[in-house]
Design a protein around this motif. Structure first.
Motif, mmCIF file in Angstrom:
data_model
loop_
_atom_site.group_PDB
_atom_site.id
_atom_site.type_symbol
_atom_site.label_atom_id
_atom_site.label_comp_id
_atom_site.label_asym_id
_atom_site.label_seq_id
_atom_site.Cartn_x
_atom_site.Cartn_y
_atom_site.Cartn_z
ATOM 1 N N VAL A 140 0.849 -1.196 0.000
ATOM 2 C CA VAL A 140 0.000 0.000 0.000
ATOM 3 C C VAL A 140 0.883 1.243 0.000
ATOM 4 O O VAL A 140 0.678 2.166 -0.802
ATOM 5 C CB VAL A 140 -0.963 -0.002 1.212
ATOM 6 N N PRO A 146 -4.172 -0.111 -3.491
ATOM 7 C CA PRO A 146 -4.805 1.187 -3.217
ATOM 8 C C PRO A 146 -4.702 1.599 -1.759
ATOM 9 O O PRO A 146 -4.740 0.750 -0.865
ATOM 10 C CB PRO A 146 -6.275 0.954 -3.600
ATOM 11 N N SER A 147 -4.566 2.901 -1.540
ATOM 12 C CA SER A 147 -4.613 3.388 -0.163
ATOM 13 C C SER A 147 -6.000 3.073 0.391
ATOM 14 O O SER A 147 -6.971 2.988 -0.345
ATOM 15 C CB SER A 147 -4.331 4.890 -0.106
ATOM 16 N N THR A 149 -6.692 0.202 1.683
ATOM 17 C CA THR A 149 -6.849 -1.253 1.672
ATOM 18 C C THR A 149 -6.892 -1.752 3.110
ATOM 19 O O THR A 149 -6.075 -1.356 3.941
ATOM 20 C CB THR A 149 -5.676 -1.920 0.930
#
Length: 193
Positions: A140, A146-147, A149
Motif C-alpha cells: 500500500v 490502493p490506499s 486497503t
C-alpha cells in the motif's frame, strides 16, 4: 568432552518434514526419519524422546520459522507483491503431488485434535498473519495496492487463497500449482496476468 553432533537438530527437523511428505504423520516411523536424516532411530529417541516428541519439535520449529519463506522472498524481490508471489512459488515447490499434500495435511489433523500441537499451529498462523500484514502494508505504501486497503483482512484472504488454491489443485490435478497460485493471487489483488 562430548562428541559434536554430525547431524544437527535443524537437519533432522528438515528431514522430518520430507518424511512427513512421503508418509504422513500417522504412518511415519522413526526409521523413515532416520533414513531421511542419515541417523539411527535410537539417535532420534535420544534427542526427541519419542515419535510424538519429534513431531512436536517439528511443529514448534515450523512455527518459529513460519515467516522465513516470506522474509527470503522479501530480500530477493523488488516489491512486496513480487515477494508474495515468490513465497507462493516456494510453497508450490513443496507440494509436488496430491499425495504429498495429503500427507502434510495429516499434520493439520494433529493440530486440530491435540492441544499441544494446536499451540504451535496457532503460533504459526499468527506469525504468517503478521508477515503478510507487513508485506501488504508495504505494498500500500509503495502504491502497489490502493490506499485504504484493509490490510488485515487482505492478509487473511491471501492465506486463505494460497491454501485453497493448493487444495483445489490437489483435488482436481488441474494445472501447475505455482501458476494457479499466481493467477489466484493476481485476481485477489485486482491484477490481470
Amino acid at each position: 568432552m562430548p562428541r559434536p553432533r554430525a547431524t544437527s537438530d535443524a537437519e533432522i527437523l528438515a528431514a522430518t518434514g520430507r518424511a512427513i511428505g512421503a508418509h504422513g504423520p500417522g504412518r511415519l516411523t522413526l526409521a523413515h526419519v532416520g533414513a531421511e536424516a542419515g541417523v539411527s532411530p535410537a539417535t532420534l529417541l535420544q534427542r526427541f524422546g519419542s515419535k510424538r516428541g519429534l513431531l512436536l519439535a517439528f511443529a514448534a520449529d515450523a512455527a518459529a520459522h513460519a515467516a522465513a519463506p516470506y522474509r527470503r522472498a522479501q530480500t530477493a524481490c523488488d516489491s512486496p507483491l513480487a515477494a508474495l508471489h515468490a513465497a507462493a512459488d516456494e510453497f508450490a515447490r513443496h507440494m509436488s503431488t496430491p499425495e504429498e499434500m495429503a500427507n502434510h495435511l495429516g499434520m493439520l489433523q494433529l493440530d486440530l485434535s491435540d492441544a499441544e500441537f494446536r499451540v504451535h499451529a496457532a503460533a504459526h498462523t499468527h506469525a504468517v498473519d503478521a508477515v503478510l500484514r507487513e508485506l501488504l502494508a508495504d505494498a500500500v505504501a509503495g502504491g502497489e495496492l490502493p490506499s485504504g486497503t484493509d490490510v488485515a483482512r487482505l492478509a487473511r484472504a491471501v492465506k486463505i487463497t494460497t491454501d485453497g488454491s493448493l487444495l483445489r489443485w490437489a483435488l482436481t490435478g488441474e494445472g501447475d500449482p505455482a501458476d494457479l497460485l499466481h493467477d489466484d493471487l493476481d485476481h485477489l489483488f485486482g491484477r490481470t496476468s
